[in-house]
Design a protein around this motif. Structure first.
Motif, PDB file in Angstrom:
ATOM      1  N   ASN A 245       0.817  -1.232   0.000  1.00 16.92           N
ATOM      2  CA  ASN A 245       0.000   0.000   0.000  1.00 16.92           C
ATOM      3  C   ASN A 245       0.849   1.280   0.000  1.00 16.92           C
ATOM      4  OD1 ASN A 245      -2.146  -1.742   0.273  1.00 16.92           O
ATOM      5  ND2 ASN A 245      -2.212  -1.560   2.505  1.00 16.92           N
ATOM      6  N   VAL A 246       2.179   1.120   0.103  1.00 17.48           N
ATOM      7  CA  VAL A 246       3.033   2.286   0.306  1.00 17.48           C
ATOM      8  C   VAL A 246       2.877   3.332  -0.797  1.00 17.48           C
ATOM      9  CG1 VAL A 246       5.454   3.058   0.268  1.00 17.48           C
ATOM     10  CG2 VAL A 246       4.742   1.243   1.831  1.00 17.48           C
ATOM     11  N   ASN A 247       2.946   2.897  -2.054  1.00 19.21           N
ATOM     12  CA  ASN A 247       2.935   3.867  -3.154  1.00 19.21           C
ATOM     13  C   ASN A 247       1.684   4.722  -3.191  1.00 19.21           C
ATOM     14  OD1 ASN A 247       5.284   4.071  -4.702  1.00 19.21           O
ATOM     15  ND2 ASN A 247       5.030   1.914  -5.280  1.00 19.21           N
ATOM     16  N   ALA A 248       0.529   4.042  -3.084  1.00 21.59           N
ATOM     17  CA  ALA A 248      -0.740   4.777  -3.141  1.00 21.59           C
ATOM     18  C   ALA A 248      -0.849   5.724  -1.937  1.00 21.59           C
ATOM     19  CB  ALA A 248      -1.899   3.791  -3.145  1.00 21.59           C
ATOM     20  N   TRP A 249      -0.436   5.217  -0.755  1.00 23.92           N
ATOM     21  CA  TRP A 249      -0.519   6.038   0.458  1.00 23.92           C
ATOM     22  C   TRP A 249       0.361   7.279   0.322  1.00 23.92           C
ATOM     23  CZ3 TRP A 249       2.919   7.888   4.045  1.00 23.92           C
ATOM     24  CH2 TRP A 249       2.362   8.433   5.195  1.00 23.92           C
ATOM     25  N   LEU A 250       1.568   7.066  -0.240  1.00 23.62           N
ATOM     26  CA  LEU A 250       2.518   8.172  -0.367  1.00 23.62           C
ATOM     27  C   LEU A 250       2.017   9.204  -1.382  1.00 23.62           C
ATOM     28  CD1 LEU A 250       5.121   8.724   1.116  1.00 23.62           C
ATOM     29  CD2 LEU A 250       6.360   7.478  -0.646  1.00 23.62           C
ATOM     30  N   ASP A 251       1.395   8.721  -2.478  1.00 25.06           N
ATOM     31  CA  ASP A 251       0.830   9.658  -3.463  1.00 25.06           C
ATOM     32  C   ASP A 251      -0.116  10.631  -2.764  1.00 25.06           C
ATOM     33  OD1 ASP A 251       2.118   8.383  -5.507  1.00 25.06           O
ATOM     34  OD2 ASP A 251       0.373   7.201  -6.179  1.00 25.06           O
ATOM     35  N   THR A 252      -1.033  10.068  -1.979  1.00 24.89           N
ATOM     36  CA  THR A 252      -2.028  10.914  -1.299  1.00 24.89           C
ATOM     37  C   THR A 252      -1.357  11.810  -0.263  1.00 24.89           C
ATOM     38  OG1 THR A 252      -3.474   8.998  -1.478  1.00 24.89           O
ATOM     39  CG2 THR A 252      -4.272  10.810  -0.116  1.00 24.89           C
ATOM     40  N   ALA A 253      -0.491  11.230   0.547  1.00 22.05           N
ATOM     41  CA  ALA A 253       0.135  12.005   1.638  1.00 22.05           C
ATOM     42  C   ALA A 253       0.929  13.184   1.071  1.00 22.05           C
ATOM     43  CB  ALA A 253       1.041  11.103   2.463  1.00 22.05           C
ATOM     44  N   LEU A 254       1.649  12.946  -0.011  1.00 14.20           N
ATOM     45  CA  LEU A 254       2.455  14.041  -0.582  1.00 14.20           C
ATOM     46  C   LEU A 254       1.566  15.069  -1.280  1.00 14.20           C
ATOM     47  CD1 LEU A 254       5.656  12.151  -1.817  1.00 14.20           C
ATOM     48  CD2 LEU A 254       5.342  13.497   0.260  1.00 14.20           C
ATOM     49  N   ALA A 255       0.483  14.585  -1.911  1.00 19.06           N
ATOM     50  CA  ALA A 255      -0.450  15.527  -2.540  1.00 19.06           C
ATOM     51  C   ALA A 255      -1.076  16.428  -1.474  1.00 19.06           C
ATOM     52  CB  ALA A 255      -1.536  14.755  -3.293  1.00 19.06           C
ATOM     53  N   GLU A 256      -1.296  15.869  -0.303  1.00 18.46           N
ATOM     54  CA  GLU A 256      -1.876  16.668   0.801  1.00 18.46           C
ATOM     55  C   GLU A 256      -0.813  17.462   1.551  1.00 18.46           C
ATOM     56  OE1 GLU A 256      -3.786  13.631   3.125  1.00 18.46           O
ATOM     57  OE2 GLU A 256      -5.565  13.571   1.833  1.00 18.46           O
ATOM     58  N   LYS A 257       0.433  17.411   1.062  1.00 24.40           N
ATOM     59  CA  LYS A 257       1.570  18.115   1.666  1.00 24.40           C
ATOM     60  C   LYS A 257       1.780  17.724   3.134  1.00 24.40           C
ATOM     61  CE  LYS A 257       2.130  21.929  -1.503  1.00 24.40           C
ATOM     62  NZ  LYS A 257       2.623  20.959  -2.479  1.00 24.40           N
ATOM     63  N   ARG A 258       1.550  16.444   3.418  1.00 26.56           N
ATOM     64  CA  ARG A 258       1.779  15.982   4.795  1.00 26.56           C
ATOM     65  C   ARG A 258       3.259  15.805   5.064  1.00 26.56           C
ATOM     66  NH1 ARG A 258      -1.963  10.856   6.186  1.00 26.56           N
ATOM     67  NH2 ARG A 258      -0.533  10.744   7.945  1.00 26.56           N
ATOM     68  N   LYS A 259       3.674  16.047   6.299  1.00 29.35           N
ATOM     69  CA  LYS A 259       5.045  15.720   6.714  1.00 29.35           C
ATOM     70  C   LYS A 259       5.057  14.241   7.045  1.00 29.35           C
ATOM     71  CE  LYS A 259       7.796  19.473   7.302  1.00 29.35           C
ATOM     72  NZ  LYS A 259       8.018  20.435   8.351  1.00 29.35           N
ATOM     73  N   ILE A 260       6.030  13.522   6.526  1.00 29.19           N
ATOM     74  CA  ILE A 260       6.112  12.095   6.818  1.00 29.19           C
ATOM     75  C   ILE A 260       7.014  11.933   8.041  1.00 29.19           C
ATOM     76  CG2 ILE A 260       6.546   9.808   5.841  1.00 29.19           C
ATOM     77  CD1 ILE A 260       4.447  11.616   4.304  1.00 29.19           C
ATOM     78  N   MET A 261       6.403  11.540   9.130  1.00 24.90           N
ATOM     79  CA  MET A 261       7.122  11.494  10.404  1.00 24.90           C
ATOM     80  C   MET A 261       8.223  10.434  10.369  1.00 24.90           C
ATOM     81  SD  MET A 261       6.058  13.842  12.196  1.00 24.90           S
ATOM     82  CE  MET A 261       4.948  15.089  11.665  1.00 24.90           C
TER      83      MET A 261
END
Ligand SMILES: CC(C)(COP(=O)(O)OP(=O)(O)OC[C@H]1O[C@@H](n2cnc3c(N)ncnc32)[C@H](O)[C@@H]1OP(=O)(O)O)[C@@H](O)C(=O)NCCC(=O)NCCS
Length: 393
Positions: A245-261
């Motif tokens: 699930n990493v790729n899809a999750w990262l697409d969304t998280a980066l699109a939302e400009k989230r900081k990846i802890m």
């Protein structure tokens, strides 16, 4: 235009002999020793001694420290009662902060040091050892009470790390687990002028007492941009679920400009020097508990995020899953960081006190221009004083 150093980024504010972070060579030295050498060879007690005293202990000095640590391990009844007053749904860092504050008040009460609260070097060294010794009982009890379990008394026959795990889980941990945990404590112990350590130094600089400085540091460490990040890594792992699930999750998280802890660092821009040691400890735990899916998620998220953003993991990235595998609840991770970092904080508090200068920076005002309360008539004497030349005031 004043050159403002927002967040004090890049500003050197003082000397320190406690540790050296070198982002160029990706190294971290405690009193001159590379941290990975210490993690591979020393018990946490010896590293605490090194941070406080500048040298590794002789066998006799280590035995002395261990004896004092054992004497001060048990949770005092009144501190336990104070912890019990903290609501179960409060963050455990509030519990640790409250307990540390009460320990300070009990210790400083009646010693006549209210006006000289800073205390002598000997006083502060003793206070540091006692806090270091009792913090595992506070953290362990916090996790147990949240799980509805009874407190577990310390065991005199176990060293610091093994006893910490004993008090938390009520069973003796395997040597491999004790070793991984001991290494994590060493890696978290010290990191120069990070936000919580700087907070402790600011408080010390006013000649306040060691406990107040530690309590302030605990507050600073609670934030997700600092100590709270290892906890946040586990939340991310829970959200993602598994490696595919990493790729899809990262697409969304980066699109939302989230900081990846667990990624990025104010000082290290090409990787955190503590990560390889903690990652090796995590790999050993993955094998020990036979949990390859944890390593798969870890490795996939790391390689994807690094290739997309060029931002590397910090220590919180491997330590979060390692603590999870050992059996710590996610909410206990930042309190574990306190138990480790109290050694660095107190070493810095003593260093600051020994060569003190009040820490008081300046600010550039950007509020409204001068204005006045309607109808207020300035007193002539006040006006005259305000208009007097500066040298006459
Ligand atoms: C640690 C941290 C606060 C350092 O921040 P900093 O030196 O002030 O760097 P910045 O936050 O200004 O980041 C610089 C750029 O990298 C990005 N970035 C940094 N860390 C990031 C992360 N973890 N996830 C996504 N983007 C990140 C920022 O968004 C910023 O991008 P921009 O220039 O497009 O705005 C930051 O990396 C972070 O928030 N990391 C996550 C929390 C964490 O793991 N903390 C533990 C630290 S030991």
């Amino acid at each position: 235009m004043t050159d403002i150093k927002k967040g004090l980024a890049g500003v050197v504010v003082d000397y320190t002999a406690v540790s050296k972070v070198n982002p160029e060579t990706n190294s971290l030295l405690y009193r001159g020793y590379p941290v990975h050498e210490l993690a591979a060879t020393q018990p946490f007690e010896a590293v605490a001694y090194l941070l406080w005293n500048g040298e590794l202990p002789t066998d006799a000095a280590l035995a002395d420290l261990r004896a004092t640590e054992r004497e001060n391990r048990a949770l005092p009844a009144d501190v336990k009662a104070a912890i019990d007053l903290v609501p179960l749904d409060a963050h455990p860092m509030d519990e640790v902060r409250t307990a540390a504050s009460l320990i300070g008040a009990r210790d400083l009460a009646g010693n006549g040091s209210v006006l000289e609260a800073g205390g002598s070097v000997e006083d502060n060294l003793e206070r540091s050892v006692r806090l270091f010794a009792v913090l595992p009982a506070i953290v362990a009890y916090g996790q147990r009470r949240r799980r509805g379990e009874e407190i577990v008394a310390p065991r005199d026959d176990l060293d610091y790390a093994a006893n910490f795990l004993w008090m938390t889980f009520g069973e003796e941990a395997d040597e491999l687990v004790v070793d991984a945990f001991n290494q994590s404590m060493i890696l978290y112990a010290e990191h120069s002028f990070n936000a919580s350590t700087f907070t402790a130094r600011v408080i010390t600089s006013t000649t306040s007492d060691l406990y107040s400085a530690v309590v302030g540091a605990i507050g600073a460490l609670k934030g997700a941009l600092h100590g709270g990040a290892n906890e946040a890594v586990l939340h991310i792992f829970d959200e993602i679920g598994s490696a595919e699930n990493v790729n899809a999750w990262l697409d969304t998280a980066l699109a939302e400009k989230r900081k990846i802890m667990g990624f990025g660092h104010r000082v290290y821009k090409r990787g955190d020097s503590r990560v390889p040691t903690m990652k090796a400890a995590l790999d050993a735990l993955v094998e020990h508990y036979d949990r390859p899916e944890v390593a798969a998620l870890y490795d996939t998220l790391e390689s994807e995020f690094v290739s997309r953003k060029g931002i590397y993991p910090n220590l919180d990235y491997p330590s979060g899953p390692a603590y999870n595998l050992i059996g710590f609840d996610t909410l206990t991770f930042t309190p574990l960081f306190v138990a480790a970092r109290v050694t660095g904080w107190t070493a810095h508090i003593m260093e600051q006190a020994a060569a003190n200068a009040l820490i008081r920076p300046l600010s550039e005002y950007n509020g409204p221009d001068e204005r006045h309360i309607e109808g207020y008539v300035v007193d002539a004497a006040v006006l005259a004083a305000a208009e007097r030349p500066a040298e006459a005031q």
